[in-house]
Design a protein around this motif. Structure first.
Motif, PDB file in Angstrom:
ATOM      1  N   ILE A 160      -0.286   3.215 -23.970  1.00 53.55           N
ATOM      2  CA  ILE A 160      -0.154   4.331 -23.025  1.00 53.55           C
ATOM      3  C   ILE A 160      -0.557   3.896 -21.620  1.00 53.55           C
ATOM      4  CG2 ILE A 160      -1.072   6.597 -22.408  1.00 53.55           C
ATOM      5  CD1 ILE A 160      -1.314   7.167 -25.412  1.00 53.55           C
ATOM      6  N   PHE A 161      -1.686   3.178 -21.519  1.00 53.43           N
ATOM      7  CA  PHE A 161      -2.144   2.721 -20.220  1.00 53.43           C
ATOM      8  C   PHE A 161      -1.123   1.779 -19.582  1.00 53.43           C
ATOM      9  CE2 PHE A 161      -6.350   4.359 -21.128  1.00 53.43           C
ATOM     10  CZ  PHE A 161      -6.861   4.624 -19.866  1.00 53.43           C
ATOM     11  N   SER A 162      -0.578   0.854 -20.376  1.00 52.57           N
ATOM     12  CA  SER A 162       0.381  -0.099 -19.824  1.00 52.57           C
ATOM     13  C   SER A 162       1.655   0.607 -19.364  1.00 52.57           C
ATOM     14  CB  SER A 162       0.713  -1.179 -20.861  1.00 52.57           C
ATOM     15  OG  SER A 162       1.320  -0.603 -22.017  1.00 52.57           O
ATOM     16  N   THR A 163       2.094   1.634 -20.111  1.00 52.26           N
ATOM     17  CA  THR A 163       3.287   2.390 -19.717  1.00 52.26           C
ATOM     18  C   THR A 163       3.056   3.143 -18.410  1.00 52.26           C
ATOM     19  OG1 THR A 163       3.891   2.673 -22.054  1.00 52.26           O
ATOM     20  CG2 THR A 163       4.946   4.135 -20.444  1.00 52.26           C
ATOM     21  N   VAL A 164       1.899   3.788 -18.293  1.00 52.73           N
ATOM     22  CA  VAL A 164       1.563   4.514 -17.065  1.00 52.73           C
ATOM     23  C   VAL A 164       1.457   3.560 -15.886  1.00 52.73           C
ATOM     24  CG1 VAL A 164      -0.227   5.899 -15.933  1.00 52.73           C
ATOM     25  CG2 VAL A 164       0.431   6.392 -18.295  1.00 52.73           C
ATOM     26  N   SER A 165       0.852   2.394 -16.105  1.00 58.56           N
ATOM     27  CA  SER A 165       0.675   1.429 -15.012  1.00 58.56           C
ATOM     28  C   SER A 165       2.026   0.929 -14.501  1.00 58.56           C
ATOM     29  CB  SER A 165      -0.175   0.255 -15.486  1.00 58.56           C
ATOM     30  OG  SER A 165       0.507  -0.512 -16.461  1.00 58.56           O
ATOM     31  N   VAL A 166       2.973   0.710 -15.407  1.00 57.04           N
ATOM     32  CA  VAL A 166       4.309   0.271 -14.990  1.00 57.04           C
ATOM     33  C   VAL A 166       4.989   1.353 -14.152  1.00 57.04           C
ATOM     34  CG1 VAL A 166       6.621  -0.286 -15.832  1.00 57.04           C
ATOM     35  CG2 VAL A 166       4.625  -1.356 -16.880  1.00 57.04           C
ATOM     36  N   LEU A 167       4.870   2.624 -14.575  1.00 52.36           N
ATOM     37  CA  LEU A 167       5.459   3.724 -13.806  1.00 52.36           C
ATOM     38  C   LEU A 167       4.821   3.840 -12.427  1.00 52.36           C
ATOM     39  CD1 LEU A 167       5.745   6.457 -16.597  1.00 52.36           C
ATOM     40  CD2 LEU A 167       7.592   5.075 -15.623  1.00 52.36           C
ATOM     41  N   LEU A 168       3.498   3.708 -12.374  1.00 52.46           N
ATOM     42  CA  LEU A 168       2.809   3.781 -11.075  1.00 52.46           C
ATOM     43  C   LEU A 168       3.232   2.633 -10.169  1.00 52.46           C
ATOM     44  CD1 LEU A 168      -0.811   4.781 -12.213  1.00 52.46           C
ATOM     45  CD2 LEU A 168       0.863   6.218 -11.031  1.00 52.46           C
ATOM     46  N   TYR A 169       3.385   1.455 -10.757  1.00 55.06           N
ATOM     47  CA  TYR A 169       3.804   0.309  -9.941  1.00 55.06           C
ATOM     48  C   TYR A 169       5.209   0.519  -9.386  1.00 55.06           C
ATOM     49  CZ  TYR A 169       5.271  -4.378  -8.653  1.00 55.06           C
ATOM     50  OH  TYR A 169       5.754  -5.458  -7.960  1.00 55.06           O
ATOM     51  N   LEU A 171       6.618   3.315  -8.732  1.00 52.60           N
ATOM     52  CA  LEU A 171       6.607   4.382  -7.736  1.00 52.60           C
ATOM     53  C   LEU A 171       5.917   3.980  -6.439  1.00 52.60           C
ATOM     54  CD1 LEU A 171       5.770   7.438 -10.041  1.00 52.60           C
ATOM     55  CD2 LEU A 171       7.969   6.910  -8.966  1.00 52.60           C
ATOM     56  N   GLY A 172       4.993   3.035  -6.527  1.00 56.09           N
ATOM     57  CA  GLY A 172       4.248   2.641  -5.327  1.00 56.09           C
ATOM     58  C   GLY A 172       3.983   1.152  -5.275  1.00 56.09           C
ATOM     59  N   LYS A 173       5.049   0.360  -5.223  1.00 57.49           N
ATOM     60  CA  LYS A 173       4.900  -1.088  -5.212  1.00 57.49           C
ATOM     61  C   LYS A 173       4.135  -1.562  -3.983  1.00 57.49           C
ATOM     62  CE  LYS A 173       7.641  -5.347  -5.374  1.00 57.49           C
ATOM     63  NZ  LYS A 173       9.028  -5.914  -5.460  1.00 57.49           N
ATOM     64  N   ASP A 174       4.456  -0.994  -2.832  1.00 58.10           N
ATOM     65  CA  ASP A 174       3.764  -1.396  -1.595  1.00 58.10           C
ATOM     66  C   ASP A 174       2.284  -1.059  -1.662  1.00 58.10           C
ATOM     67  OD1 ASP A 174       6.155  -2.302  -0.607  1.00 58.10           O
ATOM     68  OD2 ASP A 174       6.618  -0.426   0.465  1.00 58.10           O
ATOM     69  N   ARG A 175       1.953   0.083  -2.251  1.00 53.89           N
ATOM     70  CA  ARG A 175       0.550   0.474  -2.361  1.00 53.89           C
ATOM     71  C   ARG A 175      -0.219  -0.512  -3.231  1.00 53.89           C
ATOM     72  NH1 ARG A 175      -1.847   2.326   1.037  1.00 53.89           N
ATOM     73  NH2 ARG A 175      -0.272   3.975   1.303  1.00 53.89           N
ATOM     74  N   PHE A 176       0.408  -0.987  -4.282  1.00 52.61           N
ATOM     75  CA  PHE A 176      -0.219  -1.996  -5.137  1.00 52.61           C
ATOM     76  C   PHE A 176      -0.509  -3.264  -4.350  1.00 52.61           C
ATOM     77  CE2 PHE A 176       0.378   0.677  -8.623  1.00 52.61           C
ATOM     78  CZ  PHE A 176      -0.071   0.106  -9.796  1.00 52.61           C
ATOM     79  N   GLN A 177       0.484  -3.712  -3.568  1.00 53.03           N
ATOM     80  CA  GLN A 177       0.312  -4.943  -2.819  1.00 53.03           C
ATOM     81  C   GLN A 177      -0.792  -4.819  -1.779  1.00 53.03           C
ATOM     82  OE1 GLN A 177       1.813  -7.683  -3.688  1.00 53.03           O
ATOM     83  NE2 GLN A 177       3.053  -6.637  -5.240  1.00 53.03           N
ATOM     84  N   ASN A 178      -0.857  -3.677  -1.092  1.00 52.54           N
ATOM     85  CA  ASN A 178      -1.899  -3.466  -0.088  1.00 52.54           C
ATOM     86  C   ASN A 178      -3.283  -3.411  -0.730  1.00 52.54           C
ATOM     87  OD1 ASN A 178       0.035  -3.351   1.945  1.00 52.54           O
ATOM     88  ND2 ASN A 178       0.247  -1.123   1.808  1.00 52.54           N
ATOM     89  N   THR A 179      -3.360  -2.775  -1.905  1.00 54.99           N
ATOM     90  CA  THR A 179      -4.647  -2.698  -2.602  1.00 54.99           C
ATOM     91  C   THR A 179      -5.111  -4.084  -3.029  1.00 54.99           C
ATOM     92  OG1 THR A 179      -4.098  -0.494  -3.430  1.00 54.99           O
ATOM     93  CG2 THR A 179      -5.868  -1.678  -4.564  1.00 54.99           C
ATOM     94  N   LEU A 180      -4.198  -4.904  -3.527  1.00 55.25           N
ATOM     95  CA  LEU A 180      -4.544  -6.269  -3.934  1.00 55.25           C
ATOM     96  C   LEU A 180      -5.014  -7.092  -2.744  1.00 55.25           C
ATOM     97  CD1 LEU A 180      -1.673  -7.044  -6.480  1.00 55.25           C
ATOM     98  CD2 LEU A 180      -4.113  -6.837  -6.989  1.00 55.25           C
ATOM     99  N   LYS A 181      -4.364  -6.924  -1.595  1.00 51.94           N
ATOM    100  CA  LYS A 181      -4.787  -7.659  -0.403  1.00 51.94           C
ATOM    101  C   LYS A 181      -6.194  -7.255   0.021  1.00 51.94           C
ATOM    102  CE  LYS A 181      -0.117  -8.342   1.474  1.00 51.94           C
ATOM    103  NZ  LYS A 181       0.817  -7.994   2.585  1.00 51.94           N
ATOM    104  N   SER A 182      -6.467  -5.955   0.019  1.00 49.45           N
ATOM    105  CA  SER A 182      -7.802  -5.483   0.386  1.00 49.45           C
ATOM    106  C   SER A 182      -8.859  -5.984  -0.595  1.00 49.45           C
ATOM    107  CB  SER A 182      -7.832  -3.955   0.443  1.00 49.45           C
ATOM    108  OG  SER A 182      -6.938  -3.470   1.421  1.00 49.45           O
ATOM    109  N   LEU A 183      -8.509  -6.011  -1.873  1.00 48.79           N
ATOM    110  CA  LEU A 183      -9.449  -6.458  -2.896  1.00 48.79           C
ATOM    111  C   LEU A 183      -9.769  -7.941  -2.736  1.00 48.79           C
ATOM    112  CD1 LEU A 183     -11.095  -5.821  -5.412  1.00 48.79           C
ATOM    113  CD2 LEU A 183      -9.040  -6.208  -6.789  1.00 48.79           C
TER     114      LEU A 183
END
Length: 308
Positions: A160-169, A171-183
């Motif tokens: 379930i978690f992996s399915t939700v994470s794929v959907l979130l990615y 929907l917001g690919k750029d947000r993921f990339q920005n979060t990874l850069k900040s991290l």
């Protein structure tokens, strides 16, 4: 090795049941307990005997319509059981009548006797057999299904978690990339921001929920907070997925990295949270890194995301 196993088993039985007997001045026992040494012990028809009976190469006879209310431990010798035993029976190398286990209302462990059995372990000297009554078998069956259900639950949670994470990615690919850069740039600052959020947010939501007017605001805040946690777990999952891809020298897309990594991460979190006292704390600290990075990348100014 089998001889050692026999000796160890017998020693454990003796130690366990010796705690049930109060011994003083040799073999002076309380009236309800009885030790049989190379002799005959009989419970006559119509009698009820209350206490434990331990027999060493003796003969124990429980006649028809007689009952033993206690445990029977026998080493060698024989047991003639026509009545009932309201207790447990543990024996080694003891002869029993066929079908005796039907008259025992308790656990039955019988080593070396030619009676009904569900398993055999033998060597060249003596056959070693084990009988477990239906109560024991049912207990083992229940434990098996309990453990199987727990593992299945963890696997379904990871899916379930992996399915939700794929959907979130997606929907917001750029947000993921920005979060990874900040991290990557500000791991310590991200951790502090995330930790503060985990401490302050529940308090604010409780305060908002106290007032009737602001309950809708509190509900919206809860949904946003849950979404932020889900994104944080997904970001960490993508990092783990990339690490696994490099480790196995595979060629995965970012979607597969996110799904596989989140599944592995959620699987690890499930076991981590089972640790007493510290499980939830460690899980919170780990997710705090991505939570803070998500907030910094989403709402922080340029000063918060300075280059290193």
């Amino acid at each position: 090795m089998k001889k050692l196993t026999k000796a160890l088993f017998i020693s454990i039985i003796i130690l366990l049941f010796s705690t049930q007997l109060v011994m003083a001045d040799g073999l002076n026992l309380p009236a309800e307990d009885q030790i049989v040494l190379n002799k005959e012990f009989v419970i006559k028809s119509g009698e009820n005997y209350y206490g434990d009976v331990v027999s060493f190469n003796g003969s124990v006879i429980i006649e028809e319509d007689a009952s033993l209310y206690g445990d029977l431990v026998a080493f060698g010798g024989d047991v003639e059981l026509k009545g009932k035993i309201i207790g447990n029976v543990i024996s080694f190398g003891t002869e029993f009548d066929e079908g005796y286990e039907k008259l025992v209302y308790g656990e039955t462990i019988n080593l070396g006797a030619s009676s009904k059995r569900i398993g055999d372990l033998s060597n060249e000297e003596k056959p070693l057999s084990l009988y477990l009554n239906p109560t024991s078998v049912q207990g083992l069956f229940d434990k098996f299904w309990s453990g199987f259900g727990a593992i299945l639950g963890v696997l379904l949670t990871g899916l379930i978690f992996s399915t939700v994470s794929v959907l979130l990615y997606m929907l917001g690919k750029d947000r993921f990339q920005n979060t990874l850069k900040s991290l990557r740039k500000e791991p310590v600052f991200s951790f502090l921001v995330g930790l503060i959020l985990f401490i302050i947010t529940p308090i604010l939501l409780v305060i908002l929920s106290i007032t009737i007017i602001l309950i809708p605001v509190a509900l919206v805040g809860i949904l946003i907070f849950i979404l932020m946690i889900a994104v944080s777990i997904s970001v960490l999952g993508q990092m783990i997925g990339k690490f696994l891809m490099d480790l196995f020298k595979a060629d995965w897309t970012e979607v597969i990295q996110t799904g596989v990594g989140t599944f592995v991460f959620s699987f690890g979190l499930s076991f981590l949270m089972k640790l007493p006292c510290i499980g939830w704390s460690l899980s919170l600290l780990i997710v705090s890194f991505a939570m803070g990075a998500f907030v910094i990348s989403s709402f922080g100014s340029k000063s918060f995301s300075r280059d290193i």
